[in-house]
Motif scaffolding. Sequence first.
Motif, PDB file in Angstrom:
ATOM      1  N   ALA A 188       0.829  -1.207   0.000  1.00 31.97           N
ATOM      2  CA  ALA A 188       0.000   0.000   0.000  1.00 31.97           C
ATOM      3  C   ALA A 188       0.864   1.257   0.000  1.00 31.97           C
ATOM      4  CB  ALA A 188      -0.937  -0.008   1.208  1.00 31.97           C
ATOM      5  N   CYS A 189       1.967   1.236   0.727  1.00 32.35           N
ATOM      6  CA  CYS A 189       2.874   2.391   0.727  1.00 32.35           C
ATOM      7  C   CYS A 189       3.532   2.556  -0.640  1.00 32.35           C
ATOM      8  CB  CYS A 189       3.935   2.238   1.816  1.00 32.35           C
ATOM      9  SG  CYS A 189       3.326   2.613   3.470  1.00 32.35           S
TER      10      CYS A 189
ATOM     11  N   ASN B 209       1.448   6.648  -6.954  1.00 33.70           N
ATOM     12  CA  ASN B 209       0.292   7.472  -7.298  1.00 33.70           C
ATOM     13  C   ASN B 209       0.187   8.675  -6.364  1.00 33.70           C
ATOM     14  OD1 ASN B 209      -0.496   5.493  -9.226  1.00 33.70           O
ATOM     15  ND2 ASN B 209      -1.363   4.291  -7.564  1.00 33.70           N
ATOM     16  N   ALA B 210       1.308   9.353  -6.170  1.00 33.59           N
ATOM     17  CA  ALA B 210       1.346  10.460  -5.216  1.00 33.59           C
ATOM     18  C   ALA B 210       0.392  11.584  -5.631  1.00 33.59           C
ATOM     19  CB  ALA B 210       2.760  10.996  -5.104  1.00 33.59           C
ATOM     20  N   ASN B 211      -0.471  11.961  -4.699  1.00 33.04           N
ATOM     21  CA  ASN B 211      -1.365  13.109  -4.886  1.00 33.04           C
ATOM     22  C   ASN B 211      -1.814  13.600  -3.515  1.00 33.04           C
ATOM     23  OD1 ASN B 211      -3.643  11.564  -4.013  1.00 33.04           O
ATOM     24  ND2 ASN B 211      -3.876  10.749  -6.072  1.00 33.04           N
TER      25      ASN B 211
ATOM     26  N   HIS C  79      -0.686   9.230   4.162  1.00 37.45           N
ATOM     27  CA  HIS C  79       0.185   8.467   5.047  1.00 37.45           C
ATOM     28  C   HIS C  79       1.672   8.628   4.714  1.00 37.45           C
ATOM     29  CE1 HIS C  79      -3.708   6.333   4.679  1.00 37.45           C
ATOM     30  NE2 HIS C  79      -3.619   6.320   5.978  1.00 37.45           N
ATOM     31  N   PRO C  80       2.152   9.790   4.311  1.00 35.01           N
ATOM     32  CA  PRO C  80       3.559   9.891   3.918  1.00 35.01           C
ATOM     33  C   PRO C  80       4.528   9.644   5.070  1.00 35.01           C
ATOM     34  CG  PRO C  80       2.558  12.054   3.964  1.00 35.01           C
ATOM     35  CD  PRO C  80       1.452  11.054   4.159  1.00 35.01           C
ATOM     36  N   GLU C  81       4.208  10.142   6.267  1.00 32.86           N
ATOM     37  CA  GLU C  81       5.092   9.949   7.420  1.00 32.86           C
ATOM     38  C   GLU C  81       5.154   8.470   7.799  1.00 32.86           C
ATOM     39  OE1 GLU C  81       5.744  11.672  11.942  1.00 32.86           O
ATOM     40  OE2 GLU C  81       3.863  12.055  10.928  1.00 32.86           O
ATOM     41  N   PHE C  82       3.993   7.823   7.816  1.00 37.99           N
ATOM     42  CA  PHE C  82       3.953   6.406   8.146  1.00 37.99           C
ATOM     43  C   PHE C  82       4.740   5.593   7.120  1.00 37.99           C
ATOM     44  CE2 PHE C  82       2.118   2.200   7.588  1.00 37.99           C
ATOM     45  CZ  PHE C  82       2.280   1.681   8.860  1.00 37.99           C
TER      46      PHE C  82
END
Length: 101
Positions: free
Chosen positions: A73-74, A80-82, A87-90
């Motif tokens: 999922a990460c 598909n960054a948008n 959850h970027p920190e996680f």
Amino acid sequence: MNIKMICFGAMALSMVTGSALAAGQTGTSALDDPAKMQPFYTDSSMKTMVSKDAFVKAWKAMSPEDQTAMMTACADEAKNANAANSHPEFCSSVKENGGSK
């Protein structure tokens, strides 16, 4: 008669494929499951991450299937960054602390 059978077959295939794709795109991932994510946060609103040591401990307590699902999922979020990715920190902590066993 053959054209009729081909058309019915194509229609049936498109209906089955469409419903399968619709069911697979619910927008949920392992990162959206509060039960799996709660051990990595200090508060119930899941805004503050735990320390690095606590993160590694919580990561190792997870099943290998859950770890794989979260890493996938990460990776999907990174591809598909948008603005909807929440959850970027996680995910950076997963890559840094948990992704390499």
